[in-house]
Design a protein around this motif. Structure first.
Motif, PDB file in Angstrom:
ATOM      1  N   LEU A   1      60.328  67.330  70.113  1.00  0.00           N
ATOM      2  CA  LEU A   1      59.914  68.720  69.888  1.00  0.00           C
ATOM      3  C   LEU A   1      59.691  68.998  68.405  1.00  0.00           C
ATOM      4  CD1 LEU A   1      62.316  70.540  72.391  1.00  0.00           C
ATOM      5  CD2 LEU A   1      59.867  70.098  72.672  1.00  0.00           C
ATOM      6  N   ARG A   2      60.521  68.420  67.549  1.00  0.00           N
ATOM      7  CA  ARG A   2      60.355  68.633  66.108  1.00  0.00           C
ATOM      8  C   ARG A   2      59.031  68.053  65.624  1.00  0.00           C
ATOM      9  NH1 ARG A   2      62.154  65.391  62.092  1.00  0.00           N
ATOM     10  NH2 ARG A   2      63.441  64.206  63.569  1.00  0.00           N
ATOM     11  N   HIS A   3      58.673  66.863  66.129  1.00  0.00           N
ATOM     12  CA  HIS A   3      57.401  66.260  65.740  1.00  0.00           C
ATOM     13  C   HIS A   3      56.219  67.055  66.285  1.00  0.00           C
ATOM     14  CE1 HIS A   3      59.584  62.120  65.354  1.00  0.00           C
ATOM     15  NE2 HIS A   3      59.798  62.917  64.310  1.00  0.00           N
ATOM     16  N   ALA A   4      56.329  67.512  67.536  1.00  0.00           N
ATOM     17  CA  ALA A   4      55.253  68.333  68.103  1.00  0.00           C
ATOM     18  C   ALA A   4      55.127  69.641  67.339  1.00  0.00           C
ATOM     19  CB  ALA A   4      55.521  68.587  69.586  1.00  0.00           C
ATOM     20  N   ASP A   5      56.256  70.192  66.931  1.00  0.00           N
ATOM     21  CA  ASP A   5      56.242  71.429  66.156  1.00  0.00           C
ATOM     22  C   ASP A   5      55.557  71.214  64.810  1.00  0.00           C
ATOM     23  OD1 ASP A   5      57.202  74.143  66.562  1.00  0.00           O
ATOM     24  OD2 ASP A   5      58.441  73.826  64.772  1.00  0.00           O
ATOM     25  N   ALA A   6      55.819  70.075  64.166  1.00  0.00           N
ATOM     26  CA  ALA A   6      55.179  69.763  62.892  1.00  0.00           C
ATOM     27  C   ALA A   6      53.666  69.629  63.065  1.00  0.00           C
ATOM     28  CB  ALA A   6      55.763  68.476  62.319  1.00  0.00           C
ATOM     29  N   ALA A   7      53.238  68.996  64.147  1.00  0.00           N
ATOM     30  CA  ALA A   7      51.807  68.861  64.408  1.00  0.00           C
ATOM     31  C   ALA A   7      51.175  70.221  64.674  1.00  0.00           C
ATOM     32  CB  ALA A   7      51.586  67.928  65.603  1.00  0.00           C
ATOM     33  N   MET A   8      51.904  71.085  65.385  1.00  0.00           N
ATOM     34  CA  MET A   8      51.389  72.427  65.669  1.00  0.00           C
ATOM     35  C   MET A   8      51.194  73.219  64.373  1.00  0.00           C
ATOM     36  SD  MET A   8      52.582  75.821  65.795  1.00  0.00           S
ATOM     37  CE  MET A   8      54.338  75.690  66.095  1.00  0.00           C
ATOM     38  N   TYR A   9      52.156  73.137  63.457  1.00  0.00           N
ATOM     39  CA  TYR A   9      52.014  73.860  62.193  1.00  0.00           C
ATOM     40  C   TYR A   9      50.886  73.273  61.344  1.00  0.00           C
ATOM     41  CZ  TYR A   9      55.976  76.951  62.770  1.00  0.00           C
ATOM     42  OH  TYR A   9      56.817  77.941  63.216  1.00  0.00           O
ATOM     43  N   ASP A  10      50.630  71.987  61.490  1.00  0.00           N
ATOM     44  CA  ASP A  10      49.493  71.405  60.792  1.00  0.00           C
ATOM     45  C   ASP A  10      48.183  72.008  61.309  1.00  0.00           C
ATOM     46  OD1 ASP A  10      48.827  69.107  58.854  1.00  0.00           O
ATOM     47  OD2 ASP A  10      47.450  68.785  60.524  1.00  0.00           O
ATOM     48  N   ALA A  11      48.126  72.236  62.619  1.00  0.00           N
ATOM     49  CA  ALA A  11      46.945  72.890  63.191  1.00  0.00           C
ATOM     50  C   ALA A  11      46.808  74.311  62.660  1.00  0.00           C
ATOM     51  CB  ALA A  11      47.044  72.896  64.717  1.00  0.00           C
ATOM     52  N   LYS A  12      47.918  75.007  62.522  1.00  0.00           N
ATOM     53  CA  LYS A  12      47.872  76.376  62.011  1.00  0.00           C
ATOM     54  C   LYS A  12      47.380  76.411  60.562  1.00  0.00           C
ATOM     55  CE  LYS A  12      50.967  79.191  64.755  1.00  0.00           C
ATOM     56  NZ  LYS A  12      49.867  80.108  65.109  1.00  0.00           N
ATOM     57  N   ARG A  13      47.831  75.436  59.771  1.00  0.00           N
ATOM     58  CA  ARG A  13      47.387  75.406  58.380  1.00  0.00           C
ATOM     59  C   ARG A  13      45.884  75.191  58.277  1.00  0.00           C
ATOM     60  NH1 ARG A  13      52.464  72.790  57.634  1.00  0.00           N
ATOM     61  NH2 ARG A  13      51.539  70.740  58.050  1.00  0.00           N
ATOM     62  N   GLY A  14      45.282  74.633  59.276  1.00  0.00           N
ATOM     63  CA  GLY A  14      43.839  74.434  59.277  1.00  0.00           C
ATOM     64  C   GLY A  14      43.068  75.609  59.841  1.00  0.00           C
ATOM     65  N   GLY A  15      43.747  76.705  60.155  1.00  0.00           N
ATOM     66  CA  GLY A  15      43.076  77.887  60.670  1.00  0.00           C
ATOM     67  C   GLY A  15      43.374  78.187  62.114  1.00  0.00           C
ATOM     68  N   GLY A  16      44.124  77.311  62.781  1.00  0.00           N
ATOM     69  CA  GLY A  16      44.513  77.562  64.167  1.00  0.00           C
ATOM     70  C   GLY A  16      43.423  77.179  65.148  1.00  0.00           C
ATOM     71  N   GLY A  17      43.711  77.434  66.432  1.00  0.00           N
ATOM     72  CA  GLY A  17      42.738  77.135  67.471  1.00  0.00           C
ATOM     73  C   GLY A  17      42.421  75.659  67.571  1.00  0.00           C
ATOM     74  N   ALA A  18      43.431  74.783  67.465  1.00  0.00           N
ATOM     75  CA  ALA A  18      43.181  73.341  67.494  1.00  0.00           C
ATOM     76  C   ALA A  18      44.361  72.617  68.120  1.00  0.00           C
ATOM     77  CB  ALA A  18      42.940  72.809  66.084  1.00  0.00           C
ATOM     78  N   CYS A  19      44.078  71.414  68.588  1.00  0.00           N
ATOM     79  CA  CYS A  19      45.123  70.503  69.077  1.00  0.00           C
ATOM     80  C   CYS A  19      45.319  69.395  68.052  1.00  0.00           C
ATOM     81  CB  CYS A  19      44.726  69.880  70.419  1.00  0.00           C
ATOM     82  SG  CYS A  19      44.743  71.013  71.814  1.00  0.00           S
ATOM     83  N   VAL A  20      46.566  69.137  67.687  1.00  0.00           N
ATOM     84  CA  VAL A  20      46.873  68.090  66.718  1.00  0.00           C
ATOM     85  C   VAL A  20      47.918  67.160  67.320  1.00  0.00           C
ATOM     86  CG1 VAL A  20      47.861  67.597  64.453  1.00  0.00           C
ATOM     87  CG2 VAL A  20      46.317  69.546  64.739  1.00  0.00           C
ATOM     88  N   VAL A  21      47.690  65.867  67.196  1.00  0.00           N
ATOM     89  CA  VAL A  21      48.633  64.873  67.705  1.00  0.00           C
ATOM     90  C   VAL A  21      49.444  64.313  66.547  1.00  0.00           C
ATOM     91  CG1 VAL A  21      48.886  62.660  68.887  1.00  0.00           C
ATOM     92  CG2 VAL A  21      47.114  64.269  69.623  1.00  0.00           C
ATOM     93  N   TYR A  22      50.735  64.278  66.697  1.00  0.00           N
ATOM     94  CA  TYR A  22      51.616  63.734  65.668  1.00  0.00           C
ATOM     95  C   TYR A  22      51.486  62.211  65.658  1.00  0.00           C
ATOM     96  CZ  TYR A  22      55.918  62.610  63.152  1.00  0.00           C
ATOM     97  OH  TYR A  22      56.837  62.133  62.249  1.00  0.00           O
ATOM     98  N   ARG A  23      50.999  61.666  64.542  1.00  0.00           N
ATOM     99  CA  ARG A  23      50.844  60.217  64.392  1.00  0.00           C
ATOM    100  C   ARG A  23      51.446  59.788  63.056  1.00  0.00           C
ATOM    101  NH1 ARG A  23      49.012  57.911  69.221  1.00  0.00           N
ATOM    102  NH2 ARG A  23      47.139  58.953  69.968  1.00  0.00           N
ATOM    103  N   PRO A  24      52.701  59.407  63.009  1.00  0.00           N
ATOM    104  CA  PRO A  24      53.298  58.991  61.727  1.00  0.00           C
ATOM    105  C   PRO A  24      52.639  57.721  61.210  1.00  0.00           C
ATOM    106  CG  PRO A  24      54.754  58.448  63.552  1.00  0.00           C
ATOM    107  CD  PRO A  24      53.642  59.278  64.129  1.00  0.00           C
ATOM    108  N   GLY A  25      52.402  57.666  59.900  1.00  0.00           N
ATOM    109  CA  GLY A  25      51.885  56.454  59.289  1.00  0.00           C
ATOM    110  C   GLY A  25      50.397  56.460  59.012  1.00  0.00           C
TER     111      GLY A  25
END
Length: 387
Positions: free
Chosen positions: A339-363
């Motif tokens: 959940l923490r990783h999914a939450d981080a990916a979600m906030y990354d989508a928000k920083r880009g303006g929202g309305g997007a799906c982001v997949v957490y991919r470390p590395g």
């Protein structure tokens, strides 16, 4: 014959009662009481062998001896065996009814037979608690049939004092039928109250989705039923510009938007997937997939959840979605980490303006951020989210 509805209802009630016994740590006590009841039945059979109203003739004594031996075996099964399955519990209930009926009809007098029938009331409690009222109706019908046989025998063939039989018939019917039905009613409504209380503890009252506690409990239950390692896929969805909507149009409008998004997520979820509201405007979907099919499952989930990122007439707000995965084969597996990783990916989508799906991919060295927020044709956005 028990209909399909009775079997289905009985199975649900059995699962509920079993879970309640385990949760309340009463399983040990219940099995000991069941075993003691079986041993008490065996002792009763042994005692009536020397009673004047006991069995007469080799056939009757042989039938009662079979009941005695089976009571000892079933009691040992409850005392030292594993908790029975639903069908095994049904077999025990049928065995107990048949055993008491055999004892009743092999007694020398109808009065003694009616005294034995009283013990069917205990089986009624067992059936009502574990299997519910539909199965109990079958039990009660069988009890009435046994009582009818004994009373008919008294009236036409046994030469018994009918006044004595009638005097004993009233308490027998009261205990076996009336008390049993009242107990069943109390058990059923108590079960309903407990279910409603449990639901309120595990479900969000506004959206109808699970709350955080309910989500964790459901994931734990799902994992306990799975023997092989699997991958947990978690999608965290957060409504874009939700605070502005609340500030501008009031909390009623915010609640309506949240309910609409929650219903949209529920409709997009597959049958085996879990949906939850874990706080504020944050919604979660949890899916389970084989480790070898994780990439395919994530791609399919991205396509399915894409409507959440769009605004339309019914749901005028977009959402940002973050997706993360973690295999249970990892010795450090934790749902909190997923959940923490999914939450981080979600906030990354928000920083880009929202309305997007982001997949957490470390590395990832050159993450492609928020492309889907601008170009809807890009179905996958990946990020190197350091949370």
């Amino acid at each position: 014959m028990i209909g399909a509805a009775a079997w289905s209802s009985g199975k649900r009630n059995y699962r509920f009662a079993t879970a309640a016994l385990r949760e309340g740590r009463f399983m040990w006590l219940f099995t000991r009481i069941a075993a003691a009841s079986c041993f008490a039945l065996a002792i009763l059979v042994a005692m009536v062998q020397v009673h004047p109203a006991g069995p007469s003739g080799m056939a009757a004594r042989g039938a009662q001896a079979a009941v005695l031996l089976s009571a000892v075996a079933v009691g040992a099964r409850w005392r030292w065996g594993l908790w029975p399955s639903y069908w095994q519990a049904v077999i025990v209930a049928v065995w107990l009814d048949v055993s008491i009926a055999v004892l009743a009809v092999t007694m020398s007098t109808p009065v003694a037979g009616l005294c034995v029938v009283l013990f069917m009331g205990l089986n009624g409690v067992f059936v009502a608690f574990l299997m519910g009222w539909r199965t109990q109706m079958v039990h009660l019908a069988f009890c009435c049939a046994v009582i009818a046989v004994i009373v008919t025998d008294a009236a036409f063939g046994a030469g018994e004092d009918l006044a004595t039989v009638a005097l004993l018939l009233a308490p027998t019917l009261t205990w076996v039928l009336v008390v049993s039905l009242c107990g069943s009613w109390l058990v059923e409504y108590g079960r309903k109250a407990v279910r409603e209380t449990a639901r309120s503890a595990h479900y969000d009252p506004l959206t109808g989705l699970r709350n955080r506690r309910g989500m964790y409990a459901a994931v734990k239950s799902a994992l306990s039923r799975t023997g092989d390692p699997i991958t947990i896929v978690a999608a965290v969805c957060d409504i874009d510009r939700f605070k502005q909507l609340n500030d501008r149009d009031g909390h009623a409008a915010g609640d309506a938007a949240l309910v609409a998004k929650a219903e949209q997520l529920r409709l997009l979820a597959a049958r085996a997937e879990l949906t939850a509201r874990i706080g504020g405007d944050e919604l979660v979907l949890v899916a389970f997939t084989a480790d070898t099919e994780t990439d395919v499952a994530v791609g399919e989930l991205l396509n399915r959840l894409d409507p959440l990122t769009r605004a339309d007439a019914d749901v005028p707000l977009t959402a940002s979605v973050g997706i993360a995965t973690h295999s249970t084969s990892d010795p450090h597996f934790s749902l909190d980490d997923v959940l923490r990783h999914a939450d981080a990916a979600m906030y990354d989508a928000k920083r880009g303006g929202g309305g997007a799906c982001v997949v957490y991919r470390p590395g990832l060295t050159q993450p492609a951020r928020h492309a889907a927020a601008v170009h809807r044709s890009a179905p996958l956005v990946e990020c190197d989210c350091h949370s």
